[in-house]
Structures are given as C-alpha cells and as structure tokens.
Design an enzyme around this catalytic site. Structure first.
Site, PDB file in Angstrom:
ATOM      1  CG  LEU A  59      -2.368  -1.193   1.317  1.00  0.00           C
ATOM      2  CD1 LEU A  59      -2.518  -0.780   2.839  1.00  0.00           C
ATOM      3  CD2 LEU A  59      -2.792  -0.977  -0.107  1.00  0.00           C
ATOM      4  CG  PHE A  64      11.916   4.187   9.075  1.00  0.00           C
ATOM      5  CD1 PHE A  64      12.967   4.655   9.207  1.00  0.00           C
ATOM      6  CD2 PHE A  64      11.000   5.017   9.518  1.00  0.00           C
ATOM      7  CE1 PHE A  64      13.608   5.740   9.724  1.00  0.00           C
ATOM      8  CE2 PHE A  64      11.668   6.399   9.956  1.00  0.00           C
ATOM      9  CZ  PHE A  64      12.160   6.870  10.062  1.00  0.00           C
ATOM     10  CE  LYS A  82       4.762   3.365   9.181  1.00  0.00           C
ATOM     11  NZ  LYS A  82       4.610   4.330  10.148  1.00  0.00           N
ATOM     12  CG  ASP A 176       4.956  14.399   8.702  1.00  0.00           C
ATOM     13  OD1 ASP A 176       5.107  14.932   7.735  1.00  0.00           O
ATOM     14  OD2 ASP A 176       5.267  12.487   8.510  1.00  0.00           O
ATOM     15  CE  LYS A 178       3.679  13.996   4.750  1.00  0.00           C
ATOM     16  NZ  LYS A 178       5.487  13.483   3.974  1.00  0.00           N
ATOM     17  CD  GLU A 180       2.172  14.020   0.667  1.00  0.00           C
ATOM     18  OE1 GLU A 180       2.989  14.364  -0.229  1.00  0.00           O
ATOM     19  OE2 GLU A 180       1.382  14.881   1.256  1.00  0.00           O
ATOM     20  CG  ASN A 181       1.547  11.589   6.435  1.00  0.00           C
ATOM     21  OD1 ASN A 181       1.984  10.982   6.101  1.00  0.00           O
ATOM     22  ND2 ASN A 181       2.430  11.889   7.161  1.00  0.00           N
ATOM     23  CG  ASP A 194       3.619   7.895   8.779  1.00  0.00           C
ATOM     24  OD1 ASP A 194       4.767   7.895  10.191  1.00  0.00           O
ATOM     25  OD2 ASP A 194       4.249   8.040   8.012  1.00  0.00           O
ATOM     26  CB  THR A 211       6.343  17.574   4.878  1.00  0.00           C
ATOM     27  OG1 THR A 211       6.298  16.066   5.246  1.00  0.00           O
ATOM     28  CG2 THR A 211       6.796  17.414   3.178  1.00  0.00           C
TER      29      THR A 211
END
Length: 360
Positions: A59, A64, A82, A176, A178, A180-181, A194, A211
């Site tokens: 996904l 990491f 994850k 964080d 954004k 994307e999260n 995240d 970011t």
C-alpha cells in the site's frame, strides 16, 4: 466529486459553538486523555505473529519499511501491516521515534485517527497492524482533481481540526500533517495516519522534523515549539486543498524555509474572502497571533465565518453527508492506492538488534 459537491449542503449551525458547549466537549476530551495516559503507562504485549496474516499487496513505502495490505486468517478481516526494518531504524537513529509511534498508536481512540490493532516483532522487523482504510490517500484524490472546492476542503479541514484538538488534549504534537498522511475511509470521512513524528510533550520540544512545505517558522528557526506548529500545518493544508499547491513552494528546501520564515504568500483569486481571512489568521509567523494558539483555542476555528455551516457535533458523529465517497468494490479492494514494486523481505537466523528493541 464536483457535481455532487455543488448540490451538497451541511447541517447549518447558525448559533456558532458556544463556550458552554466547548467546556462540555473539553470534559469529553479529558476523559479520552485519561484513557490515553492509562494505555501509555501499560506495556503493550505482543499479541500476534506474522503467520496470522496473509500478505496481499504493498500500500505504501517509507524510509524505514513498507506497508502491506494483509488479511487476518482467522477473522478474514483486512488490515494495513506496517513493517519497520530494525536495521534502518537504528542506522537513522529513529529508535525513540519508533517506540513513541508504537506507544501512541496503542492508545489512540478517536473517530478521525488510526490506531494499532496488533503488534509483534521478529528477527528483522517490527510489525504494526492498523485498520485498512480503503479510500486511499487524500494526496492521490487531490492530485487527480487538481484542487478541491471549498465545500470539500471545509469538510476535511473541520475533521482535521477535531483530530488535532484530540491529540493536543492528549499532550501529543503531531508534526506531520499533509495530504499524504490523511486517508479517506469507505464512509468518505478521514483518518490521520503515520504517527512516526508524533510526540508526547509538556511544554516545548526542539527536534527538527516534518515535511519542508509544512514546517512552521518556529521549527525552522530552532526556537523550541509546542502544539502551535500543528495549527500552522493546518493553514498550509487548507491552502493546498483549495489551491492544489502549498503557499510556500520552491525546488530547493532552503528557499522554501526562507519563504516560510518571511510569512509572505499569495492566495489564488478564486479563494473566498472567508477562506482568505481564515488562512491569514493561521499562517501567522507570530505564534501569539496564530489561531489555535490563542485564549479561545479551537473556538476561533469553530466560530469562524468560513466554518459557519459546519455542525461540529454532527461531524464528530459522522452525521454529515460527505462530498465524496470512494469507489470500493470489496473489503480488500486496494485500487485507490498506487501500485508499488514488490520488495524483498529480509530474513535472519538470529534476532537483530535485540537489545535496542527490548522495550518494544
């Protein structure tokens, strides 16, 4: 999405959100904070193993490790797994961040954030098993559409405000935020994901992380900072959702930082006067003037004229029709996620970095 949104109406909340209602809501948040602290003080036991899950497809990938769609063999339910590679965590000096992430995910309990369902580790990896949110990243939908209309930005932005208010009530700074999260669930509502940069703080912290386009000026200037950095990021998010690009942008991160510290940006002409006004109150370099950080806290958002159509209680209880519902054909449908190349899973006959991860 666009056609549906034009006909979309919210439950009106003309009276605004009163101080009395906010005090009542704070009591609810205090209870959630207490639950979080109790979870924080408990040691999470290993409650699963890799053989309990069937891997389906990737996904997402990160610094990491990798996130897989998996199916729990007993229940048949789908999850996001994850996998964090211990060696990479050690090399990048992220043991503490990974430990925090595990502890935080174990204790979260709020409609608009993910949480950890199972945790285990083996010789090479740590495994965090999270709910599978099938609508994919907001980032993907935003890029596909170019930008959201203000009605959609408002719907998503209001949920982010409630999520940040919850995290801050638990003494957590997220760091964080954004597109994307932010994941879109099958219901059309969002979940923050995240928590690798999330941290329990009382007072200030000094770590440079996040970011570039979303960093608050006080992080860049190494001033020491608190929860106010998340409200700055919210301002960037509201701008990016509605414009299709962030307000401070350059190909070179140093140039981005210069622009952020100057605090100068230009709103697109199609922004409503209410949105321009709200953004101007959030993208304040001076934290003593920034919304979210003033004496009325989140009430400054809840009672701002741009949010006047939002009924915050109905939103919390997912009673507002979403502007967009992702197409999902089956419980394990991952077509809303990008396609990634398969990654080679590492193996080791001995337990790597056992001492470093003994507390996990």
């Amino acid at each position: 999405m666009a056609d549906d949104v034009k006909r979309h109406t919210y439950f009106s909340n003309p009276g605004g959100y009163s101080h009395a209602k906010q005090d009542q809501y704070k009591q609810y948040l205090r209870k959630l904070h207490q639950d979080f602290i109790e979870s924080w003080n408990e040691k999470t036991e290993v409650d699963g193993k890799l053989s309990d899950f069937e891997k389906s497809r990737i996904l997402g990938t990160g610094a990491f490790g990798v996130v897989y769609l998996v199916r729990h063999t007993n229940s048949g339910k789908y999850y996001a797994m994850k996998m964090l590679e211990k060696e990479k965590i050690v090399k990048l000096k992220q043991i503490e961040h990974s430990f925090y992430e595990k502890k935080i995910l174990s204790g979260l309990n709020f409609p608009f954030v993910v949480f950890m369902k199972y945790f285990f580790k083996d010789n090479v990896y740590l495994y965090y098993i999270l709910p599978f949110i099938p609508g994919g990243e907001m980032f993907t939908h935003l890029r596909k559409m170019g930008k959201f209309d203000e009605s959609s930005s408002k719907f998503y932005g209001a949920q982010v405000i409630l999520a940040l208010e919850y995290l801050h009530a638990c003494e957590l700074v997220y760091r964080d935020l954004k597109p994307e999260n932010i994941l879109i669930d099958r219901t059309g509502y969002i979940k923050l994901t995240d928590f690798g940069f999330c941290k329990l703080i009382q007072g200030r912290t000094w770590t440079l992380c996040g970011t570039p386009e979303y960093l608050a000026p006080e992080i860049i200037l190494s001033k020491g900072y608190g929860m106010s950095v998340d409200w700055w990021s919210l301002g960037i998010l509201l701008f990016e959702m509605s414009a299709g690009h962030p307000p401070f942008y350059a190909s070179d991160p140093m140039r981005i930082y210069e622009k952020i510290v100057s605090g100068k940006y230009r709103c697109p002409s199609h922004f409503s006067s209410e949105l321009k006004d709200l953004v101007s109150h959030v993208l304040q370099v001076d934290t003593t003037r920034r919304y979210g950080n003033l004496k009325d806290g989140t009430l400054d958002f809840k009672n701002h004229k741009w949010f006047r159509e939002i009924d915050w209680d109905n939103l919390l209880n997912s009673r507002i029709p979403p502007p967009f519902i992702p197409k999902i054909r089956s419980p394990g449908d991952a077509t809303n996620f990008d396609i990634f190349d398969e990654e080679k899973i590492k193996e080791s006959p001995v337990c790597l970095f056992e001492e470093e991860f003994i507390d996990f």
